[in-house]
Design an enzyme around this catalytic site. Structure first.
Site, short mmCIF file in Angstrom:
data_model
loop_
_atom_site.label_atom_id
_atom_site.label_comp_id
_atom_site.label_asym_id
_atom_site.label_seq_id
_atom_site.Cartn_x
_atom_site.Cartn_y
_atom_site.Cartn_z
N LYS A 103 0.85 -1.19 0.00
CA LYS A 103 0.00 0.00 0.00
C LYS A 103 0.89 1.25 0.00
O LYS A 103 1.80 1.37 0.85
CB LYS A 103 -0.84 -0.02 1.27
C1 E4P Z 1 -8.42 1.32 4.02
O1 E4P Z 1 -7.52 0.71 3.48
C2 E4P Z 1 -8.24 2.08 5.26
O2 E4P Z 1 -7.51 1.27 6.15
C3 E4P Z 1 -9.53 2.40 5.97
O3 E4P Z 1 -10.64 2.01 5.22
C4 E4P Z 1 -9.59 3.76 6.56
O4 E4P Z 1 -10.84 3.92 7.18
P1 E4P Z 1 -11.15 5.10 8.22
O5 E4P Z 1 -11.43 6.34 7.47
O6 E4P Z 1 -12.35 4.62 8.97
O7 E4P Z 1 -9.92 5.22 9.10
#
Ligand code: E4P
Length: 219
Positions: free
Chosen positions: A83
């Protein structure tokens, strides 16, 4: 549509994986920090539990170190998706890693323009954060619809991974638009199958059967 769990909690992943509904896992530095575990150990454990893609996010923000981290993370297990953030540095790293056959998930996407760039540099996944846009009074799902339209227009094979999912309705809306994946916290996955009318209806069916005085046994 694929379902990913958005968590680094091993017990939760084990629990929900047993349902047969989990196709992958996404993590981020915040989630791993919250789990209290060692970064690399947590990623390796998740990758062994779930055969599908497990997103592990780089911590570096400069190109050279991010690329080095990405290559290391990709080497931990065959199902790791590296990522990277949707910065210019992240896009550069996405390009070199993707060219080398490494699966890359470009995260923190908040605009269709950003999603277009991620597809052009070969990202396997683009992660639009719908909940965080909703929090600002925008409509996160409109972004997902725009990305779907653009990707279909040019037959990009980058998968739309809807992230920052909050209410269960986000999952239904993402499916309606034709997103490829929704990643959700475990409690949202549970909210998808729990329904008070199901519980009430089942209790009534069984109460009617019990009233016959016969055992609850077919075989
Ligand atoms: C996705 O890869 C992220 O980890 C996640 O969906 C972030 O979500 P949040 O906005 O609830 O922190």
């Amino acid at each position: 549509m694929k379902f990913f769990l958005d968590t680094a909690e091993i017990e939760q992943i084990q629990h929900y994986a047993a349902l047969g509904l989990v196709d992958g896992v996404t993590t981020n530095p915040s989630l791993i920090a919250k789990s209290g575990g060692d970064f690399l150990a947590v990623i390796q454990e998740i990758a062994q539990l779930i055969p599908g893609p497990v997103s592990a996010e780089c911590l570096a923000t400069d190109v050279a170190t991010m690329e080095q981290e990405g290559r290391y993370l990709a080497g931990l297990a065959e199902n790791i998706a590296v990522k990277v953030p949707l910065t210019v540095e992240g896009l550069k790293v996405c390009k070199v890693l993707s060219d080398d056959g490494i699966v890359v998930n470009v995260t923190l996407c908040f605009s269709a323009a950003q999603a277009l760039l991620a597809a052009k540099v070969g990202a396997r996944f683009i992660s639009p954060f719908v909940g965080r846009l909703d929090d600002l009074g925008e409509c996160g799902m409109d972004l997902v619809a725009s990305i779907r339209e653009i990707y279909d227009q040019y037959a990009f094979d980058t998968e739309i991974l809807v992230a920052s999912v909050r209410p269960p309705l986000h999952v239904v809306e993402a499916a309606t638009i034709g997103a490829d994946v929704a990643t959700m916290p475990p409690k949202v996955l549970a909210q998808l199958y729990n329904h008070p009318l199901t519980d009430k209806g089942l209790a009534a069916f069984l109460a009617d059967w019990d009233a016959t005085g016969k055992p609850r046994k077919i075989l």
